[in-house]
Enzyme design. Structure first.
Site, PDB file in Angstrom:
ATOM      1  CE  LYS A  31      -1.737   1.553   4.190  1.00  0.00           C
ATOM      2  NZ  LYS A  31      -1.524   3.253   4.549  1.00  0.00           N
ATOM      3  CG  ASN A  32       2.077   2.742   3.576  1.00  0.00           C
ATOM      4  OD1 ASN A  32       0.933   3.225   3.209  1.00  0.00           O
ATOM      5  ND2 ASN A  32       2.555   2.316   4.835  1.00  0.00           N
ATOM      6  CB  CYS A 126      -4.959   5.925  11.122  1.00  0.00           C
ATOM      7  SG  CYS A 126      -5.270   4.463   9.865  1.00  0.00           S
ATOM      8  NE  ARG A 131      -0.249   9.762  10.322  1.00  0.00           N
ATOM      9  CZ  ARG A 131      -0.725   9.128   9.802  1.00  0.00           C
ATOM     10  NH1 ARG A 131      -1.937   8.678   9.658  1.00  0.00           N
ATOM     11  NH2 ARG A 131       0.194   8.546   8.702  1.00  0.00           N
ATOM     12  CG  ASP A 317       2.972   1.207   9.330  1.00  0.00           C
ATOM     13  OD1 ASP A 317       2.640   2.249  10.519  1.00  0.00           O
ATOM     14  OD2 ASP A 317       3.255   1.623   8.489  1.00  0.00           O
ATOM     15  NE  ARG A 410      -7.287   4.404   5.267  1.00  0.00           N
ATOM     16  CZ  ARG A 410      -6.761   5.313   5.777  1.00  0.00           C
ATOM     17  NH1 ARG A 410      -6.977   5.564   7.061  1.00  0.00           N
ATOM     18  NH2 ARG A 410      -5.659   5.997   5.254  1.00  0.00           N
TER      19      ARG A 410
HETATM   20  N1  EPU Z   1       5.705  14.242  10.944  1.00  0.00           N
HETATM   21  C1  EPU Z   1       5.669  15.780  11.468  1.00  0.00           C
HETATM   22  N2  EPU Z   1       5.593  16.490  10.522  1.00  0.00           N
HETATM   23  C2  EPU Z   1       5.740  16.087   9.055  1.00  0.00           C
HETATM   24  C3  EPU Z   1       5.669  14.963   8.881  1.00  0.00           C
HETATM   25  C4  EPU Z   1       5.735  13.794   9.944  1.00  0.00           C
HETATM   26  O1  EPU Z   1       5.810  16.000  12.619  1.00  0.00           O
HETATM   27  O2  EPU Z   1       5.739  17.317   8.329  1.00  0.00           O
HETATM   28  C5  EPU Z   1       5.635  13.329  12.075  1.00  0.00           C
HETATM   29  C6  EPU Z   1       4.158  12.614  12.122  1.00  0.00           C
HETATM   30  O3  EPU Z   1       3.306  13.558  12.868  1.00  0.00           O
HETATM   31  C7  EPU Z   1       4.525  11.134  12.742  1.00  0.00           C
HETATM   32  C8  EPU Z   1       6.050  11.001  12.188  1.00  0.00           C
HETATM   33  O4  EPU Z   1       6.615  12.262  11.798  1.00  0.00           O
HETATM   34  O5  EPU Z   1       4.414  11.314  14.156  1.00  0.00           O
HETATM   35  C9  EPU Z   1       6.206  10.005  11.210  1.00  0.00           C
HETATM   36  O6  EPU Z   1       5.536  10.408  10.054  1.00  0.00           O
HETATM   37  P1  EPU Z   1       6.076  10.165   8.542  1.00  0.00           P
HETATM   38  O7  EPU Z   1       6.115  11.277   7.655  1.00  0.00           O
HETATM   39  O8  EPU Z   1       7.354   9.437   8.554  1.00  0.00           O
HETATM   40  O9  EPU Z   1       5.105   9.157   7.858  1.00  0.00           O
HETATM   41  P2  EPU Z   1       3.936   9.060   6.905  1.00  0.00           P
HETATM   42  O10 EPU Z   1       4.823   9.570   5.622  1.00  0.00           O
HETATM   43  O11 EPU Z   1       2.836  10.142   7.483  1.00  0.00           O
HETATM   44  C10 EPU Z   1       3.894   6.627   6.331  1.00  0.00           C
HETATM   45  C11 EPU Z   1       3.183   5.587   6.160  1.00  0.00           C
HETATM   46  C12 EPU Z   1       2.666   5.276   7.447  1.00  0.00           C
HETATM   47  C13 EPU Z   1       3.819   4.922   8.547  1.00  0.00           C
HETATM   48  C14 EPU Z   1       4.717   5.817   8.408  1.00  0.00           C
HETATM   49  C15 EPU Z   1       5.983   5.570   9.189  1.00  0.00           C
HETATM   50  C16 EPU Z   1       2.278   6.117   4.134  1.00  0.00           C
HETATM   51  C17 EPU Z   1       1.133   6.463   3.264  1.00  0.00           C
HETATM   52  N3  EPU Z   1       1.976   6.080   5.232  1.00  0.00           N
HETATM   53  O12 EPU Z   1       3.432   7.712   6.935  1.00  0.00           O
HETATM   54  O13 EPU Z   1       1.733   4.260   7.448  1.00  0.00           O
HETATM   55  O14 EPU Z   1       3.098   4.400   9.773  1.00  0.00           O
HETATM   56  O15 EPU Z   1       5.190   6.499   7.044  1.00  0.00           O
HETATM   57  O16 EPU Z   1       6.495   4.509   8.711  1.00  0.00           O
HETATM   58  O17 EPU Z   1       3.114   5.749   3.468  1.00  0.00           O
HETATM   59  C18 EPU Z   1       0.026   2.605   7.768  1.00  0.00           C
HETATM   60  O18 EPU Z   1       0.120   2.231   6.715  1.00  0.00           O
HETATM   61  O19 EPU Z   1      -0.953   2.292   8.603  1.00  0.00           O
HETATM   62  C19 EPU Z   1       0.584   3.944   8.121  1.00  0.00           C
HETATM   63  C20 EPU Z   1       0.104   4.686   9.206  1.00  0.00           C
END
Ligand code: EPU
Length: 432
Positions: A31-32, A126, A131, A317, A410
């Site tokens: 997915k990701n 989620c 976030r 995850d 999802r």
């Molecule tokens: N964060 C910030 N500011 C930002 C970006 C991130 O504070 O601008 C914080 C977030 O709030 C969070 C942490 O940094 O606490 C990690 O966020 P990251 O940006 O690394 O994650 P993401 O890109 O939002 C992706 C996956 C998530 C997975 C995370 C970490 C996708 C679509 N989602 O999210 O997947 O948990 O990386 O590996 O790629 C899931 O599949 O269930 C899921 C939540």
């Protein structure tokens, strides 16, 4: 239209626990990994075909967004691939689509690069933490974009993006991906430091390279250099297997004392998860680099300590699923969540089943085991936490009713069918 195609036919999972799972499960595409690759597809004027796409609602939502902005999307159901012929007629992502998932923000980077403007009416995801997307927006700003943030929308615009030095204060997956999408056609060189090196980020790099982008990654230094180029070409790209699906079904085998073979995966991506399972007493036979067997030969599982970290650390995850597994292990397991502030939504539900879980501090829980879990009425609130409840229910005595199954859909393709195939008694019904 695509979202509707992938929507489940009910919203409550009925799980009869206590059955040992045996058989083979084929792992779907990630997915990701698929979501950023779909966002990348609009960077070229030519058609791109992305293979190994999982048919889940987040992908349906992304395909609907691409259609909404004006691109032609053709799904090839039998080969699990999708062809996108890009066009941008409307660079605005409406709230009814953008708020369904956080990955809608990934279109900001590619729209900015190709169209010079994008507007998103909020974004979802989620409810596992605050976030924000400050790191994404800061990267756009350093590349020369103007950002307007209002209560109901975010706008990004730029005449021409210019290469820049961007250091992330946290290796955010999404911010790294958005910076890559925005910078690969910028003027000059972009140097990204302290980047995320999750396999999904590297998969996006591989797709961008197949489109003609000039990108050099140094995984050990967490650095990516992008030499901006004028045009990108269409490409054919096969997304990597879903490493979180692998870990989840490995836990399904372990928690039921089963014997499941998982195939079409990449063992290199799940080293940390395998290590923890082995420490807990689970046997992992690596049949080949794409095929493993997960069995429990010992009488009892052992407790574990887990701290979630950015890749190559233990993935957040997989944290909820290991919380369920830890209820079966002898001793006290400690699980610390460092990525999200609020990713213990499954804990009160597991406690309803009889799990002995206490809060150590804001980030750490302690799980005392082994516990015989009891079938209960449960509420899934997020993708991974919801799946953790299904896993717990598979190992419990009696029947569990889990509502909120739409969250699980999802992220997990055909999870009911995959579990049924290995002997689980599970089905989806409309309501209790
Ligand atoms: N964060 C910030 N500011 C930002 C970006 C991130 O504070 O601008 C914080 C977030 O709030 C969070 C942490 O940094 O606490 C990690 O966020 P990251 O940006 O690394 O994650 P993401 O890109 O939002 C992706 C996956 C998530 C997975 C995370 C970490 C996708 C679509 N989602 O999210 O997947 O948990 O990386 O590996 O790629 C899931 O599949 O269930 C899921 C939540």
């Amino acid at each position: 239209m695509f979202l509707k195609l992938f929507l489940p036919k009910g919203n409550v999972a009925l799980v009869e626990g206590g059955h040992i799972l045996r058989g083979v499960i084929e792992i779907s595409g990630g997915k990701n990994a698929s979501l950023p690759c779909l966002a990348a597809s609009i960077l070229s004027a030519e058609t791109s075909t992305i293979e190994n796409i999982p048919f889940i609602t987040d992908i349906g939502c992304m395909l609907d967004i691409l259609t909404h902005i004006g691109s032609k999307v053709v799904l090839h159901e039998s080969s699990k691939s999708v062809s996108i012929t890009p066009n941008v007629a409307c660079p605005v992502i409406p709230s009814e689509l953008s708020k369904r998932m956080r990955a809608s923000t990934l279109l900001l980077g590619s729209l900015l690069a190709t169209y010079g403007y994008a507007k998103i009416e909020g974004y979802g995801g989620c409810p596992i933490g605050k976030r924000p997307i400050d790191l994404h927006l800061r990267a756009f700003k350093l590349l020369g974009a103007k950002i307007t943030m209002k209560e109901n929308f975010i706008e990004v615009s730029a005449r021409k993006l210019k290469g820049a030095k961007i250091n992330f204060n946290f290796p955010s997956v999404g911010a790294t991906e958005n910076a890559l999408l925005a910078s690969c056609m910028a003027d000059g060189k972009t140097i990204l430091t302290n980047v995320a090196i999750e396999p999904e980020v590297l998969d996006l790099v591989n797709m961008l390279k197949a489109m003609g982008a000039d990108i050099v990654v140094d995984v050990n230094k967490r650095t990516i250099i992008v030499n901006g180029c004028r045009d990108l070409e269409g490409c054919r790209h096969r997304v990597i297997p879903d490493r979180i699906e692998v870990g989840t079904y490995a836990v399904a085998s372990a928690i039921t004392y089963g014997n499941i073979q998982l195939c079409k995966l990449n063992t290199c991506h799940i080293a940390e998860v395998i290590k923890k399972l082995v420490n807990m007493g689970v046997t992992i036979d690596i049949i080949s680099c794409g095929h493993i067997r997960v069995i429990v030969e010992e009488e009892e599982l052992r407790s574990t300590d887990i701290i979630t970290r950015p890749y190559p650390g233990f993935p957040t995850d997989m944290q909820p699923q290991f919380t369920s597994l830890a209820t079966k292990a002898r001793g006290t397991s400690y699980i610390t969540e460092t990525i999200y502030e609020n990713r213990f939504l499954h804990v009160p539900e597991l406690k309803k089943m009889g799990a002995k879980i206490s809060i150590v501090d804001q980030r750490t829980i302690a799980i005392k085991g082994p516990t015989i879990l009891k079938g209960s009425s449960l509420h899934a609130k997020d993708i991974r936490g919801g799946m953790a409840l299904v896993l717990a229910a598979l190992s419990a005595q009696g029947v569990s009713y889990i509502d909120g199954v739409e969250h699980i859909w999802r992220g997990y393709e055909n999870f009911i069918e995959k579990l049924e195939k290995v002997g689980a008694k599970v089905r989806v019904i409309d309501s209790v």
